[in-house]
Design an enzyme around this catalytic site. Structure first.
Site, PDB file in Angstrom:
ATOM      1  N   HIS A  87      -9.561   1.323   4.933  1.00  0.00           N
ATOM      2  CA  HIS A  87      -8.278   1.476   5.636  1.00  0.00           C
ATOM      3  C   HIS A  87      -8.472   2.467   6.790  1.00  0.00           C
ATOM      4  O   HIS A  87      -9.209   3.443   6.665  1.00  0.00           O
ATOM      5  CB  HIS A  87      -7.212   1.991   4.660  1.00  0.00           C
ATOM      6  CG  HIS A  87      -5.826   1.937   5.226  1.00  0.00           C
ATOM      7  ND1 HIS A  87      -5.363   2.869   6.129  1.00  0.00           N
ATOM      8  CD2 HIS A  87      -4.822   1.054   5.042  1.00  0.00           C
ATOM      9  CE1 HIS A  87      -4.122   2.562   6.474  1.00  0.00           C
ATOM     10  NE2 HIS A  87      -3.768   1.460   5.831  1.00  0.00           N
ATOM     11  N   GLU A  99      -6.750   4.787   7.833  1.00  0.00           N
ATOM     12  CA  GLU A  99      -6.440   6.190   7.510  1.00  0.00           C
ATOM     13  C   GLU A  99      -7.614   6.844   6.781  1.00  0.00           C
ATOM     14  O   GLU A  99      -7.740   8.066   6.793  1.00  0.00           O
ATOM     15  CB  GLU A  99      -5.126   6.270   6.701  1.00  0.00           C
ATOM     16  CG  GLU A  99      -3.942   6.033   7.626  1.00  0.00           C
ATOM     17  CD  GLU A  99      -2.684   5.520   6.945  1.00  0.00           C
ATOM     18  OE1 GLU A  99      -2.589   5.578   5.706  1.00  0.00           O
ATOM     19  OE2 GLU A  99      -1.791   5.047   7.682  1.00  0.00           O
ATOM     20  N   SER A 109       3.406  -2.396  10.491  1.00  0.00           N
ATOM     21  CA  SER A 109       4.846  -2.533  10.747  1.00  0.00           C
ATOM     22  C   SER A 109       5.365  -3.938  10.441  1.00  0.00           C
ATOM     23  O   SER A 109       6.228  -4.461  11.162  1.00  0.00           O
ATOM     24  CB  SER A 109       5.167  -2.118  12.188  1.00  0.00           C
ATOM     25  OG  SER A 109       4.799  -0.771  12.393  1.00  0.00           O
ATOM     26  N   ASN A 138       0.873  -1.177   0.000  1.00  0.00           N
ATOM     27  CA  ASN A 138       0.000   0.000   0.000  1.00  0.00           C
ATOM     28  C   ASN A 138       0.912   1.229   0.000  1.00  0.00           C
ATOM     29  O   ASN A 138       1.501   1.551   1.023  1.00  0.00           O
ATOM     30  CB  ASN A 138      -0.894  -0.028   1.253  1.00  0.00           C
ATOM     31  CG  ASN A 138      -1.686   1.257   1.425  1.00  0.00           C
ATOM     32  OD1 ASN A 138      -1.813   2.053   0.496  1.00  0.00           O
ATOM     33  ND2 ASN A 138      -2.235   1.462   2.627  1.00  0.00           N
ATOM     34  N   GLY A 157       2.594   1.991  10.874  1.00  0.00           N
ATOM     35  CA  GLY A 157       3.605   3.039  10.781  1.00  0.00           C
ATOM     36  C   GLY A 157       4.325   3.330  12.084  1.00  0.00           C
ATOM     37  O   GLY A 157       5.084   4.290  12.178  1.00  0.00           O
ATOM     38  N   LYS A 217       0.209   4.311  -0.227  1.00  0.00           N
ATOM     39  CA  LYS A 217      -0.357   5.524   0.386  1.00  0.00           C
ATOM     40  C   LYS A 217      -0.020   6.747  -0.483  1.00  0.00           C
ATOM     41  O   LYS A 217       0.019   6.628  -1.700  1.00  0.00           O
ATOM     42  CB  LYS A 217       0.157   5.692   1.819  1.00  0.00           C
ATOM     43  CG  LYS A 217      -0.029   4.426   2.660  1.00  0.00           C
ATOM     44  CD  LYS A 217       0.204   4.673   4.110  1.00  0.00           C
ATOM     45  CE  LYS A 217       0.184   3.352   4.847  1.00  0.00           C
ATOM     46  NZ  LYS A 217       0.160   3.522   6.290  1.00  0.00           N
ATOM     47  N   GLU A 244      -5.473  -4.906  10.631  1.00  0.00           N
ATOM     48  CA  GLU A 244      -4.432  -3.894  10.803  1.00  0.00           C
ATOM     49  C   GLU A 244      -4.687  -3.110  12.089  1.00  0.00           C
ATOM     50  O   GLU A 244      -5.427  -2.113  12.075  1.00  0.00           O
ATOM     51  CB  GLU A 244      -4.459  -2.916   9.631  1.00  0.00           C
ATOM     52  CG  GLU A 244      -4.159  -3.527   8.289  1.00  0.00           C
ATOM     53  CD  GLU A 244      -3.568  -2.482   7.347  1.00  0.00           C
ATOM     54  OE1 GLU A 244      -2.428  -2.657   6.941  1.00  0.00           O
ATOM     55  OE2 GLU A 244      -4.245  -1.481   7.067  1.00  0.00           O
TER      56      GLU A 244
HETATM   57  C1  PEP Z   1      -0.779   0.173   6.267  1.00  0.00           C
HETATM   58  O1  PEP Z   1      -1.044   1.330   6.531  1.00  0.00           O
HETATM   59  O2  PEP Z   1      -1.551  -0.501   5.552  1.00  0.00           O
HETATM   60  C2  PEP Z   1       0.433  -0.401   6.812  1.00  0.00           C
HETATM   61  C3  PEP Z   1       0.460  -1.672   7.040  1.00  0.00           C
HETATM   62  O3  PEP Z   1       1.479   0.459   7.070  1.00  0.00           O
HETATM   63  P1  PEP Z   1       2.928   0.091   7.688  1.00  0.00           P
HETATM   64  O4  PEP Z   1       3.370  -1.197   7.057  1.00  0.00           O
HETATM   65  O5  PEP Z   1       3.789   1.245   7.295  1.00  0.00           O
HETATM   66  O6  PEP Z   1       2.731  -0.044   9.153  1.00  0.00           O
END
Ligand code: PEP
Length: 266
Positions: free
Chosen positions: A100, A102, A222, A14, A183, A16, A177
């Site tokens: 998601h 976000e 992460s 992803n 992040g 973003k 998630e």
């Molecule tokens: C995400 O936002 O889908 C995600 C998994 O981000 P990160 O791997 O940077 O934690």
């Protein structure tokens, strides 16, 4: 645990709000090369809308599929800046991320909006990657399971019998998630994630046993080469959704190699 079906692992990036035409070209060409021999895992990259055309040009014919990170809840009309599922499908997309955190937390996508987006994606032949996850506050309050259940029920209740059949034939994906892990550099433990994935599969089984068996439940938050082996070894973790680690060819490739080795029983 619901059954012992073997599901093919899926690793999704992803991006973003990242990318540039020149940088994408390098990254996509490198990934295409790096992943071409990995035969036991599925791959996809969810790109910003404006780069879907470029993704299609550079990934067509490879073993990496592509998709978008969002979709409008509308089909067409006076909705300035919105991008419909049909438009996304025109760029050869296979996947679309729906719900998601976000989007839920920063752009205020409500349960109703997310459910509508899910249906729009299915109607246009796109496989939704439906995201669920609790915040730190919700986990601290002992509400993590309840939140996941609500988010999952939002998905299941949106599916009438026709949409359910479409979800099965398009092989809908769920991503767990935890918001606190996204992040932050602080991933869920493999055991924590496994428990949630089992809960998600059990909830889906209350609606449709076959769907629960086939659905791939990805872990996101992460996920890196350092923890991928432990996370992806868990029975109900069917792959990963990677943010930061999808922006770097080496980082994504390392996770891909680990997933492929695990799929080969190595
Ligand atoms: C995400 O936002 O889908 C995600 C998994 O981000 P990160 O791997 O940077 O934690």
């Amino acid at each position: 645990m619901v059954g012992m079906t073997k599901r093919r692992k899926l690793i999704v990036g992803n991006w973003k709000l990242h990318g540039s035409i020149a940088g994408n070209q390098q990254l996509l060409q490198q990934l295409r090369l790096n992943l071409q021999a990995l035969d036991a895992v599925d791959f996809a990259l969810c790109l910003p809308y404006v780069y879907l055309f470029q993704g299609q040009q550079l990934l067509a014919g490879s073993n990496i599929l592509w998709g978008s990170q969002n979709v409008s809840q509308y089909d067409e009309g006076a909705y300035t800046s919105c991008i419909s599922a049909a438009m996304i499908a025109e760029f050869g997309c296979s996947y679309v991320i729906v719900g998601h955190s976000e989007r839920r937390l920063l752009r205020l996508d409500s349960y109703d909006i997310i459910a509508t987006k899910l249906l729009r994606a299915l109607a246009s032949g796109l496989t939704p990657i439906y995201c669920v996850g609790e915040t730190q506050q919700e986990r601290d309050a002992g509400m993590a399971e309840e939140v996941i259940q609500q988010q999952l029920l939002n998905m299941l209740n949106a599916l009438d019998d026709d949409a359910l059949e479409r979800a099965k034939s398009l092989n809908i994906v769920v991503a767990y998630e935890p918001v606190w892990a996204i992040g932050s550099g602080q991933h869920a433990s493999p055991q924590q994630a496994q428990l949630m994935h089992v809960l998600i599969r059990q909830l889906i089984a209350t609606r449709d046993h076959a769907l629960a068996q086939q659905v791939r439940i990805l872990y996101g938050g992460s996920l890196t080469a350092d923890n991928a082996h432990d996370m992806l070894s868990m029975h109900d973790i069917d792959g990963g959704l990677l943010g930061r680690s999808s922006l770097d060819a080496q980082a994504f490739t390392k996770v891909a190699l680990i997933a492929n080795a695990l799929a080969h029983g190595e």
